[in-house]
Design a protein around this motif. Structure first.
Motif, PDB file in Angstrom:
ATOM      1  N   ARG A   1       0.831  -1.204   0.000  1.00  0.00           N
ATOM      2  CA  ARG A   1       0.000   0.000   0.000  1.00  0.00           C
ATOM      3  C   ARG A   1       0.869   1.260   0.000  1.00  0.00           C
ATOM      4  O   ARG A   1       0.542   2.249  -0.638  1.00  0.00           O
ATOM      5  CB  ARG A   1      -0.943  -0.024   1.212  1.00  0.00           C
ATOM      6  CG  ARG A   1      -2.171   0.849   1.029  1.00  0.00           C
ATOM      7  CD  ARG A   1      -3.141   0.694   2.185  1.00  0.00           C
ATOM      8  NE  ARG A   1      -3.626  -0.661   2.340  1.00  0.00           N
ATOM      9  CZ  ARG A   1      -3.739  -1.302   3.511  1.00  0.00           C
ATOM     10  NH1 ARG A   1      -3.373  -0.710   4.635  1.00  0.00           N
ATOM     11  NH2 ARG A   1      -4.202  -2.531   3.558  1.00  0.00           N
TER      12      ARG A   1
ATOM     13  N   PRO B   1       1.693   4.162  -4.590  1.00  0.00           N
ATOM     14  CA  PRO B   1       1.640   5.547  -5.073  1.00  0.00           C
ATOM     15  C   PRO B   1       2.972   6.027  -5.650  1.00  0.00           C
ATOM     16  O   PRO B   1       2.999   6.995  -6.400  1.00  0.00           O
ATOM     17  CB  PRO B   1       1.292   6.350  -3.813  1.00  0.00           C
ATOM     18  CG  PRO B   1       0.781   5.358  -2.830  1.00  0.00           C
ATOM     19  CD  PRO B   1       1.422   4.070  -3.147  1.00  0.00           C
TER      20      PRO B   1
ATOM     21  N   GLU C   1      -6.079  -5.433  -5.834  1.00  0.00           N
ATOM     22  CA  GLU C   1      -5.737  -4.636  -4.666  1.00  0.00           C
ATOM     23  C   GLU C   1      -5.057  -3.331  -5.077  1.00  0.00           C
ATOM     24  O   GLU C   1      -5.379  -2.266  -4.552  1.00  0.00           O
ATOM     25  CB  GLU C   1      -4.770  -5.494  -3.840  1.00  0.00           C
ATOM     26  CG  GLU C   1      -4.721  -5.204  -2.382  1.00  0.00           C
ATOM     27  CD  GLU C   1      -3.598  -6.042  -1.780  1.00  0.00           C
ATOM     28  OE1 GLU C   1      -3.682  -7.285  -1.829  1.00  0.00           O
ATOM     29  OE2 GLU C   1      -2.627  -5.429  -1.307  1.00  0.00           O
TER      30      GLU C   1
ATOM     31  N   SER D   1      -7.424  -0.875  -6.735  1.00  0.00           N
ATOM     32  CA  SER D   1      -8.329  -0.231  -5.784  1.00  0.00           C
ATOM     33  C   SER D   1      -7.689   1.005  -5.161  1.00  0.00           C
ATOM     34  O   SER D   1      -8.383   1.864  -4.617  1.00  0.00           O
ATOM     35  CB  SER D   1      -8.742  -1.224  -4.690  1.00  0.00           C
ATOM     36  OG  SER D   1      -7.646  -1.455  -3.827  1.00  0.00           O
ATOM     37  N   GLN D   2      -6.359   1.117  -5.238  1.00  0.00           N
ATOM     38  CA  GLN D   2      -5.672   2.300  -4.710  1.00  0.00           C
ATOM     39  C   GLN D   2      -5.582   3.421  -5.741  1.00  0.00           C
ATOM     40  O   GLN D   2      -5.228   4.541  -5.402  1.00  0.00           O
ATOM     41  CB  GLN D   2      -4.237   1.923  -4.309  1.00  0.00           C
ATOM     42  CG  GLN D   2      -4.101   1.437  -2.888  1.00  0.00           C
ATOM     43  CD  GLN D   2      -2.637   1.266  -2.540  1.00  0.00           C
ATOM     44  OE1 GLN D   2      -2.103   0.177  -2.682  1.00  0.00           O
ATOM     45  NE2 GLN D   2      -1.991   2.336  -2.097  1.00  0.00           N
TER      46      GLN D   2
END
Lengths: 472, 472
Positions: free
Chosen positions: B69, B73, B94, B97-98
């Motif tokens: 996670r 970015p 996953e 979804s970010q």
């Protein structure tokens, strides 16, 4: 690569290209059988002519030994050597035993070096020497050199035929050279190629130019300006599975191979050979997980029985071990026969759960998705899955036992044993392949028997042991 | 194909090309983790920049959920969209979804159509609609069309980017065209290509010219004189496994795809996509044989437990069935506890022998090596192998039982049961996959449980049944 560079594709290939499906094979086998039975050689020849080499190989593999023996002399394998390269090893041995040394040598000599080596390496040493002795000198030296590289190495996998050009040429000069070679010396061209290699005067690799780059570049551009410097160095001694990893990861269709000591450019590996390696690797893994040899299907009955015997003998050993555990509790069983009725349930559930974990771990190891950085996390996950499913099946199996034998005692025992065995199964299924991989043994071969031994022994021991402890 | 056609290969690729081995992954994971923990963005960026897209994907898969996670970015996936295409499906879900819809759309739009479709088809319907709505019109129409083809079809697998030229051009005109396109409209060129396609004015496929043929042919030669007429027609609705069979058999590196109704040339499938299909097919087979789902490793714990539960529940059913058989003979066991001690041996040997046969048959079916023309012969061979090994293990297990319990009676019973069960195992292992294949169910999924049910039931029934019959 067996794509034909001559100006017209052979008619047989055209005819055959239409057929994507393999479902034609039984009909072809039937047709060939009838023609052989009728001794109608013209018919057999016509049928063979209409088939692609790979289909002739599939046909041979599908015939009975007797029909195969009749068909082989009619194929003229020295003119269709690729059929040999496509055959399963056991069938090829059989077919080659029908050919004279001269015929085999003629076939091998007209194959590309990689396919020739593939055929040669399965012959026994004396056959190999005889065949090599009948091959023209230049070709023989290349093959002997290839055979000197380790088995399953890039050196065995590569073909020697490649296009190498000097580093000071331009795009235009290179294309002119290719046109000249193709027109004047077609024998010295590879059947198909996808890249050309740029070398220095010492024939050391400087870079590669894919053909799409070549045709898109300006006529006057120097090769050095469009080549990719080749730093992904495959060496003659690189293992073939490493080669497959590189091809997959980089989506390559060809890669140059340099000699492991001299650093000279000596060959090229193409994607079709890598696909064969991929097939072979998976095939081995699946067959080993199932306790059979990779070439089991085409082995003779006795050879098959012998190969499988070994695996079954190992299994007998582990089954006897499980029986010894049961034997420890014979008094308890005599006292409560229901235990004997239910005990295989605990062992079997453990065996299946262990196999699930084992499969995931063997696969992850093979795909190199399991590393020291995630192993602990994945093992923890397995334990948790074992605990969750152990708990669920403790309730379900306990419920069944309770209803069946009207005994909360047995229900409790089977439930507890189920949890224990499913957690142990998770642990064994995860750790055994990791340990076996560390010992540099293929985990697909050896893991399953250890895991089911553990789950059998623990399953019986937990169930019967708990029962006897509480009954005492 | 992700090979870059620009005149210079990116520096990162050069740096990375050197490393053939995957063994670097744990070190990379460690380095990224430390940099993330230290919130050292410059360090993270430097590490990412040095990695190939496939390696970034492997890195993401190896990180814990939390580290992943934090890392996502920093990757700027809209600039490195291939990372998304390389990711395992669960991890990709996953990661996506970010991302914002705009970021995902930007990434998808800059992928080649085949990879874009691959990413899109795993999104749920509403996400897919949102992402598609944010993609420029022309690209969107292509993707929507691709998604309209059946799953696992050639239409999904192909890329739309290809080089098609009119049938009246010469070699020289074609090369000039390629040079012009590359210089003036690089955006409209495929990343890499290996063949060009010759079409009539209605864009119907007439033939293909591999680039090696193109560069070797005379400047003035008409394309029609060197093209291979394309009769191996892949259609948009051809199943991907058929595609893989064709590529393997013909050693292709690319193949054109025509629309299933209009017959127009619409795309090209390249070998790298086929290698992915091959991987996926084997992966499915191995995982299904082991009773787990193909994406088990990257699933969350609860999802994994649930998926495996189903399989274990089926197994519990068969284990209970075996217990019912044992229960029929509880009086006999009470009379002679040695039977309970030895009975798992017969069942286990049958299970293993059945699995051996099953593995060979499932494999042969998958490789299409088992046809109506050789099935009977192969089944006969299996029966003979079962009889031979049954006889051998009858002697060995009988001997062990005799020594252990000093009872020729038990030795005879276990020997007879062993022969019966190993012959039945051969029969079940051979016939069950054939029947399941006929029912159009994947034999890798369903065969194992039926085979071991048969060998358990027959094993216990033969051993205990014979014993009780003689004891009566």
């Amino acid at each position: 690569m067996r794509q034909d560079l001559s100006d017209h594709a052979p008619e047989t290939e055209l005819a055959e290209n239409q057929e994507v499906s393999h479902d034609l094979l039984p009909r072809r086998v039937e047709a060939i059988r009838e023609a052989l039975a009728a001794e109608d050689k013209a018919k057999v020849n016509a049928l063979l002519l209409a088939l692609h080499d790979a289909d002739v190989a599939a046909l041979l593999e599908n015939l009975s030994v007797e029909d195969r023996r009749d068909l082989v002399p009619l194929i003229r394998l020295e003119e269709r050597p690729d059929v040999l390269a496509e055959l399963d090893e056991n069938v090829r041995d059989e077919v080659i035993s029908q050919l004279s040394v001269a015929e085999t040598a003629a076939a091998v000599a007209s194959l590309e070096t990689d396919d020739a080596v593939y055929v040669l390496e399965t012959l026994d040493a004396s056959e190999q020497r005889q065949v090599l002795a009948s091959i023209p000198r230049l070709e023989r030296l290349l093959l002997e050199e290839a055979l000197s590289y380790p088995e399953d190495s890039a050196g065995r996998l590569m073909q020697r035929e490649l296009i190498a050009v000097p580093n000071f040429w331009s795009v235009g000069e290179t294309i002119d050279h290719l046109r000249y070679m193709h027109a004047q010396m077609p024998d010295r061209m590879p059947y198909a190629f996808h890249e050309i290699y740029v070398v220095d005067p010492g024939h050391r690799l400087e870079g590669s130019v894919s053909l799409d780059r070549l045709v898109c570049a300006a006529h006057a551009a120097p090769l050095a300006s469009i080549m990719i410097r080749e730093l992904r160095v495959l060496r003659t001694d690189t293992d073939q599975e490493e080669v497959a990893v590189l091809f997959r990861k980089r989506d390559l269709i060809a890669a140059p191979v340099v000699h492991d000591t001299s650093g000279r450019l000596v060959g090229v590996i193409t994607i079709d050979d890598v696909v064969d390696v991929i097939d072979e690797t998976y095939e081995d893994e699946i067959m080993h997980l199932g306790g059979v040899g990779a070439d089991d299907l085409h082995r003779h009955t006795l050879a098959t029985a012998r190969a499988r015997f070994t695996w079954l003998l190992v299994n007998l050993g582990t089954a006897v071990l499980a029986s010894l555990v049961i034997g420890m509790f014979d008094a308890t069983i005599e006292h409560m026969v229901a235990l004997a009725v239910l005990m295989p349930i605990v062992a079997s559930m453990g065996g299946n759960a262990g196999t699930q974990t084992l499969t995931v771990f063997v696969r992850a190891l093979a795909m190199r998705e399991l590393t020291t950085s995630n192993a602990l996390r994945v093992i923890a996950k397995e334990l948790l899955v074992g605990l969750i499913n152990g708990g669920l099946f403790a309730v379900i199996a306990g419920g069944i036992a309770w209803l069946w034998f009207d005994s909360p005692f047995i229900a409790g025992i089977i439930g507890a044993a189920m949890i224990i065995n499913l957690v142990v199964a998770a642990l064994a299924g995860a750790i055994i392949p990791l340990v076996i991989e560390r010992l540099r043994v293929d985990p697909a071969v050896a893991s399953a028997v250890f895991v089911t031994t553990v789950t059998d022994v623990v399953g019986f021991f937990a169930f019967l042991g708990l029962a006897s402890w509480f009954i005492r």
